[in-house]
Design an enzyme around this catalytic site. Structure first.
Site, PDB file in Angstrom:
ATOM      1  N   TYR A  85       0.850  -1.201   0.000  1.00 30.53           N
ATOM      2  CA  TYR A  85       0.000   0.000   0.000  1.00 30.53           C
ATOM      3  C   TYR A  85       0.880   1.243   0.000  1.00 30.53           C
ATOM      4  O   TYR A  85       0.626   2.208  -0.716  1.00 30.53           O
ATOM      5  CB  TYR A  85      -0.891   0.000   1.239  1.00 30.53           C
ATOM      6  CG  TYR A  85      -1.916   1.104   1.228  1.00 30.53           C
ATOM      7  CD1 TYR A  85      -3.176   0.891   0.686  1.00 30.53           C
ATOM      8  CD2 TYR A  85      -1.625   2.364   1.752  1.00 30.53           C
ATOM      9  CE1 TYR A  85      -4.123   1.898   0.652  1.00 30.53           C
ATOM     10  CE2 TYR A  85      -2.568   3.379   1.718  1.00 30.53           C
ATOM     11  CZ  TYR A  85      -3.816   3.146   1.176  1.00 30.53           C
ATOM     12  OH  TYR A  85      -4.746   4.141   1.136  1.00 30.53           O
ATOM     13  N   PHE A 137      -8.996  19.628 -24.598  1.00 33.87           N
ATOM     14  CA  PHE A 137      -9.355  18.223 -24.726  1.00 33.87           C
ATOM     15  C   PHE A 137     -10.658  18.070 -23.935  1.00 33.87           C
ATOM     16  O   PHE A 137     -10.877  18.807 -22.971  1.00 33.87           O
ATOM     17  CB  PHE A 137      -8.247  17.299 -24.194  1.00 33.87           C
ATOM     18  CG  PHE A 137      -8.569  15.859 -24.407  1.00 33.87           C
ATOM     19  CD1 PHE A 137      -8.532  15.332 -25.678  1.00 33.87           C
ATOM     20  CD2 PHE A 137      -8.952  15.040 -23.358  1.00 33.87           C
ATOM     21  CE1 PHE A 137      -8.881  13.997 -25.907  1.00 33.87           C
ATOM     22  CE2 PHE A 137      -9.293  13.707 -23.579  1.00 33.87           C
ATOM     23  CZ  PHE A 137      -9.262  13.192 -24.855  1.00 33.87           C
ATOM     24  N   THR A 138     -11.515  17.124 -24.338  1.00 30.96           N
ATOM     25  CA  THR A 138     -12.863  17.031 -23.738  1.00 30.96           C
ATOM     26  C   THR A 138     -12.834  17.009 -22.203  1.00 30.96           C
ATOM     27  O   THR A 138     -13.506  17.801 -21.550  1.00 30.96           O
ATOM     28  CB  THR A 138     -13.587  15.763 -24.240  1.00 30.96           C
ATOM     29  OG1 THR A 138     -12.690  14.654 -24.089  1.00 30.96           O
ATOM     30  CG2 THR A 138     -13.989  15.890 -25.700  1.00 30.96           C
ATOM     31  N   ASP A 228       0.343  19.298 -20.974  1.00 28.94           N
ATOM     32  CA  ASP A 228      -0.341  18.008 -21.085  1.00 28.94           C
ATOM     33  C   ASP A 228       0.534  17.127 -21.979  1.00 28.94           C
ATOM     34  O   ASP A 228       0.628  17.338 -23.189  1.00 28.94           O
ATOM     35  CB  ASP A 228      -1.739  18.194 -21.684  1.00 28.94           C
ATOM     36  CG  ASP A 228      -2.519  16.877 -21.817  1.00 28.94           C
ATOM     37  OD1 ASP A 228      -1.878  15.805 -21.903  1.00 28.94           O
ATOM     38  OD2 ASP A 228      -3.764  16.925 -21.850  1.00 28.94           O
ATOM     39  N   LYS A 271      -1.999   6.677 -23.033  1.00 26.01           N
ATOM     40  CA  LYS A 271      -1.398   7.049 -24.313  1.00 26.01           C
ATOM     41  C   LYS A 271       0.129   6.939 -24.224  1.00 26.01           C
ATOM     42  O   LYS A 271       0.751   6.147 -24.893  1.00 26.01           O
ATOM     43  CB  LYS A 271      -1.746   8.490 -24.711  1.00 26.01           C
ATOM     44  CG  LYS A 271      -3.080   9.014 -24.239  1.00 26.01           C
ATOM     45  CD  LYS A 271      -4.255   8.492 -25.041  1.00 26.01           C
ATOM     46  CE  LYS A 271      -5.598   8.858 -24.439  1.00 26.01           C
ATOM     47  NZ  LYS A 271      -5.902  10.243 -24.353  1.00 26.01           N
ATOM     48  N   ARG A 394     -15.656  12.834 -34.790  1.00 28.98           N
ATOM     49  CA  ARG A 394     -15.208  14.021 -34.062  1.00 28.98           C
ATOM     50  C   ARG A 394     -15.778  15.213 -34.811  1.00 28.98           C
ATOM     51  O   ARG A 394     -15.127  15.869 -35.593  1.00 28.98           O
ATOM     52  CB  ARG A 394     -13.668  14.085 -34.001  1.00 28.98           C
ATOM     53  CG  ARG A 394     -13.031  12.977 -33.175  1.00 28.98           C
ATOM     54  CD  ARG A 394     -12.951  13.277 -31.673  1.00 28.98           C
ATOM     55  NE  ARG A 394     -14.146  13.022 -30.925  1.00 28.98           N
ATOM     56  CZ  ARG A 394     -14.150  12.803 -29.591  1.00 28.98           C
ATOM     57  NH1 ARG A 394     -13.033  12.791 -28.895  1.00 28.98           N
ATOM     58  NH2 ARG A 394     -15.270  12.623 -28.951  1.00 28.98           N
ATOM     59  N   PHE A 460     -22.222  11.885 -27.386  1.00 27.35           N
ATOM     60  CA  PHE A 460     -21.574  11.031 -28.388  1.00 27.35           C
ATOM     61  C   PHE A 460     -21.276   9.627 -27.873  1.00 27.35           C
ATOM     62  O   PHE A 460     -21.204   8.686 -28.650  1.00 27.35           O
ATOM     63  CB  PHE A 460     -20.286  11.679 -28.919  1.00 27.35           C
ATOM     64  CG  PHE A 460     -19.226  11.934 -27.885  1.00 27.35           C
ATOM     65  CD1 PHE A 460     -19.212  13.112 -27.167  1.00 27.35           C
ATOM     66  CD2 PHE A 460     -18.230  10.999 -27.647  1.00 27.35           C
ATOM     67  CE1 PHE A 460     -18.231  13.353 -26.207  1.00 27.35           C
ATOM     68  CE2 PHE A 460     -17.239  11.218 -26.704  1.00 27.35           C
ATOM     69  CZ  PHE A 460     -17.249  12.404 -25.972  1.00 27.35           C
TER      70      PHE A 460
HETATM   71  C1  LIG Z   1      -6.653  11.000 -23.302  1.00 29.88           C
HETATM   72  C2  LIG Z   1      -6.227  12.360 -22.960  1.00 29.88           C
HETATM   73  C3  LIG Z   1      -6.505  12.912 -21.705  1.00 29.88           C
HETATM   74  C4  LIG Z   1      -7.318  12.159 -20.651  1.00 29.88           C
HETATM   75  O1  LIG Z   1      -6.687  11.003 -20.261  1.00 29.88           O
HETATM   76  P1  LIG Z   1      -7.501   9.712 -19.721  1.00 29.88           P
HETATM   77  O2  LIG Z   1      -6.418   8.791 -19.287  1.00 29.88           O
HETATM   78  O3  LIG Z   1      -8.312   9.187 -20.870  1.00 29.88           O
HETATM   79  O4  LIG Z   1      -8.356  10.168 -18.601  1.00 29.88           O
HETATM   80  C5  LIG Z   1      -6.065  14.187 -21.463  1.00 29.88           C
HETATM   81  N1  LIG Z   1      -5.376  14.885 -22.389  1.00 29.88           N
HETATM   82  C6  LIG Z   1      -5.107  14.396 -23.607  1.00 29.88           C
HETATM   83  C7  LIG Z   1      -4.352  15.218 -24.591  1.00 29.88           C
HETATM   84  C8  LIG Z   1      -5.522  13.116 -23.944  1.00 29.88           C
HETATM   85  O5  LIG Z   1      -5.251  12.633 -25.167  1.00 29.88           O
END
Ligand SMILES: *Cc1c(COP(=O)(O)O)cnc(C)c1O
Length: 487
Positions: A85, A137-138, A228, A271, A394, A460
Site C-alpha cells: 500500500y 481536450f474534452t 499536457d 497514451k 469528431r 456522443f
Molecule cells: C486522453 C487524454 C486525456 C485524458 O486522459 P484519460 O487517461 O483518458 O483520462 C487528457 N489529455 C489528452 C491530450 C488526452 O489525449
C-alpha cells in the site's frame, strides 16, 4: 516539409514504406464478418461506433487510449511488482523513470489523465479564472469548467484548416496570448496550458520555438505553465523531423527540453506509456504541496494513486521506451503513409499528417450531407458497414445541443481513424485505404443521420441515431455488386 518517414530505412526500389521495427509475439484473433452482419451490428449500435461490440469489429481504430501494444519488457516487468500500500518499490521505479524522462523531481500518481486534470484544476483554478491553451481536450475542459474556470483556445488561424503545410498547427498564437493577458490580467490566469500533439485538431504538434515564446510571456507576468504530455513522445518525434534546430538531437533531449519549459507536467499513461494510469510531476515544491493532499483524497496513497502496482511497473518501462525513436515513430509513420495514399487519390484528409490517427474531412467527403445530419457520424457508420473498421466521430455529434434546441455545429467534421502504437500491420493499413477509396467513389450513396435517443451530457458516447433514409441498404447492395462477395 519532411519526406515520408521510413524509420531510417530506405528501399532500393525507391518505394516509401514504413517498416515495422518490432516483431509480433502475442496475437489476438480478429473477425472480418460478412457485410450483412456488419449492417445488422451498426443498427444494433444505433449508428454509434462507441456502441459496437468488438466481436463485430475488424480493425478497431476508435482510439489509441489504452490500446497501444505493450513491449515484452513491459509485460515481464509486471511480474516483479511489489505489492504494498505504501512505499512500494514499483512506485520508486516509476518515480525514477519520470525523473529521468521528464526531468521532474516530485511525482504524483493518478489513475488516469482526467484524474490528473481534476487534481490540477482543483488546486489552481478559482471561480472566474481564465485558462489560455492551444486547444481543449474534452476531459480537460470539463474539469476546468467544473472548478469555475473558462478556457480560451488561442490557436493560430492555420490550426483548424484541413489542408495545410504548416508543420506546427498546435502552436499558440502569441499575439492572442498577450491580448488575453492584457484583457483579463495575470492574476485571473492560474496557468497557461499547452497540449502536446494537440488531440482534437488532428494530433498536431507545437514547436519548441513556440513553447519558448510562451514561456517568455509567462515569466514576464509570473504565470505558471502546465504541459499536457499525454502525446509528448510523438510531439518530440515531430520536433526532430520538422524543427531544424533539433534535427540531430536525441529524442530524450527533446523531451527534457519541452518538459523543462513547463512548471507542471501531467499525462495519461493510457497514451504515453502504452499502459493505464497517469500522473503529475514538477520541480517546484510549492506547487507539489498544493496538489499532494488532493491525490490522497481522490486517488489513493502517494505510492499508488489508484493504480495497481503491476500497471505502475509497466508504466515505468513504457515511459523509458518513449525515448526510443523506433517506438514513438511507428504510429506517426503509418499515419503518414495512410494520409499520403488517401491524399493522392483526392480524398480529403487533415494535412500535414499528425499523431494519433488519420483524420478524414467528412464535409469534403460528403458535401451533400448537411452538417445538422452529422456527416462525420454518417461516414464513420458507412466505413464500418463496408469494411468492419471502426473509427470515431469528431464533429457535431461530439458537440452539444444549445438551449434553443439547435446543434452547436462543430468547427470541423472529422472521422478519426486511430493508429494505436505497433498494433496494425501495413497490409491492414492498405485494406483500410482500399475501402476508403471505394467509399469515396460511391460517396453519393451515403446519407445523413438523426438522433433517436440523445443523452443530455457527452451525447456522443451513448446516443442512438438512425439513418435519414434507406441509404445503408443501398450502400450494401452496391458493395455486393462491386466486390462480388460479402466480405
Ligand atoms: C486522453 C487524454 C486525456 C485524458 O486522459 P484519460 O487517461 O483518458 O483520462 C487528457 N489529455 C489528452 C491530450 C488526452 O489525449
Amino acid at each position: 516539409m519532411e519526406k515520408n518517414s521510413l524509420n531510417g530505412i530506405t528501399f532500393y526500389s525507391g518505394e516509401q514504406i514504413p517498416v515495422e521495427l518490432h516483431k509480433v509475439r502475442v496475437v489476438q484473433k480478429l473477425f472480418l464478418n460478412p457485410i450483412d452482419e456488419r449492417l445488422a451490428a451498426i443498427y444494433r449500435a444505433g449508428f454509434n461506433t462507441f456502441q459496437l461490440n468488438t466481436l463485430d469489429v475488424f480493425l478497431d481504430m476508435l482510439t489509441d487510449s489504452g490500446t497501444n501494444a505493450m513491449s515484452d519488457n513491459q509485460i515481464s516487468s509486471m511480474l516483479k511488482a511489489d505489492d504494498a500500500y505504501a512505499g512500494s518499490q514499483s512506485f520508486y521505479r516509476m518515480e525514477a523513470a519520470i525523473n529521468e524522462v521528464f526531468g521532474k523531481k516530485y511525482v504524483l500518481p493518478a489513475h488516469q489523465g482526467r484524474a490528473a486534470e481534476n487534481i490540477i484544476s482543483q488546486a489552481f483554478i478559482k471561480k472566474g479564472d481564465v485558462i489560455p491553451m492551444n486547444y481543449h481536450f474534452t476531459t480537460t475542459k470539463a474539469h476546468m469548467e467544473l472548478n469555475g474556470g473558462t478556457i480560451f483556445e488561442i490557436y493560430t488561424e492555420e490550426a483548424i484548416k484541413i489542408k495545410s503545410n504548416v508543420p506546427f498547427k498546435g502552436n499558440i498564437d502569441i499575439k492572442k496570448l498577450e491580448d488575453l493577458i492584457a484583457k483579463y490580467g495575470a492574476e485571473k490566469i492560474p496557468f497557461i496550458r499547452m497540449e502536446a500533439s494537440t488531440n482534437l485538431i488532428g494530433g498536431q504538434p507545437f514547436s519548441i520555438a513556440n513553447m519558448r515564446e510562451v514561456r517568455k510571456i509567462a515569466d514576464k507576468h509570473g504565470i505558471i505553465m502546465v504541459l499536457d504530455a499525454s502525446l509528448i513522445g510523438e510531439n518530440a518525434y515531430f520536433v526532430k523531423k520538422r524543427e531544424a534546430e533539433f534535427k540531430n538531437s536525441e529524442i530524450k533531449d527533446i523531451l527534457l527540453t519541452m518538459c523543462d519549459l513547463a512548471d507542471v507536467v501531467y499525462f495519461s499513461s493510457r497514451k504515453v506509456s502504452s499502459t493505464r494510469g497517469g500522473g503529475i510531476c514538477t520541480n517546484r515544491e510549492d506547487l507539489f504541496m498544493k496538489m499532494r493532499d488532493l491525490v490522497i483524497l481522490y486517488e489513493g496513497f502517494l505510492t499508488y494513486g489508484g493504480m495497481s502496482v503491476r500497471e505502475i511497473e509497466a508504466m515505468a518501462v513504457g515511459l523509458m521506451e518513449t525515448t526510443d525513436e523506433t517506438v514513438i515513430s511507428q504510429s506517426p509513420s503509418f499515419i503518414e503513409f495512410a494520409v499520403n495514399e488517401l491524399d493522392k487519390k483526392g480524398i480529403p484528409v487533415v494535412t500535414p499528417s499528425g499523431a494519433l490517427g488519420c483524420h478524414v474531412d467528412a464535409i469534403g467527403f460528403l458535401p451533400h450531407v448537411p452538417q445538422k445530419e452529422y456527416p462525420a457520424g454518417a461516414l464513420a457508420a458507412a466505413l464500418f458497414i463496408i469494411s468492419g473498421c471502426r473509427g470515431m466521430e469528431r464533429g457535431t455529434i461530439s458537440s452539444v445541443r444549445l438551449e434553443n434546441g439547435e446543434d452547436l455545429l462543430a468547427d470541423v467534421e472529422l472521422l478519426r481513424l486511430a493508429f494505436p502504437r505497433r498494433v496494425f500491420t501495413l497490409s491492414q493499413t492498405k485494406f483500410l485505404i482500399d475501402r476508403l477509396i471505394w467509399l469515396y467513389q460511391n460517396r453519393e450513396l451515403v446519407g445523413g443521420l438523426k438522433f433517436v435517443e440523445e443523452p443530455a451530457v457527452l451525447r456522443f458516447f451513448l446516443g442512438r441515431l438512425a439513418p435519414t433514409s434507406n441509404w445503408p441498404e443501398k450502400l450494401v447492395a452496391k458493395f455486393k455488386q462491386d466486390f462480388g462477395e460479402s466480405l
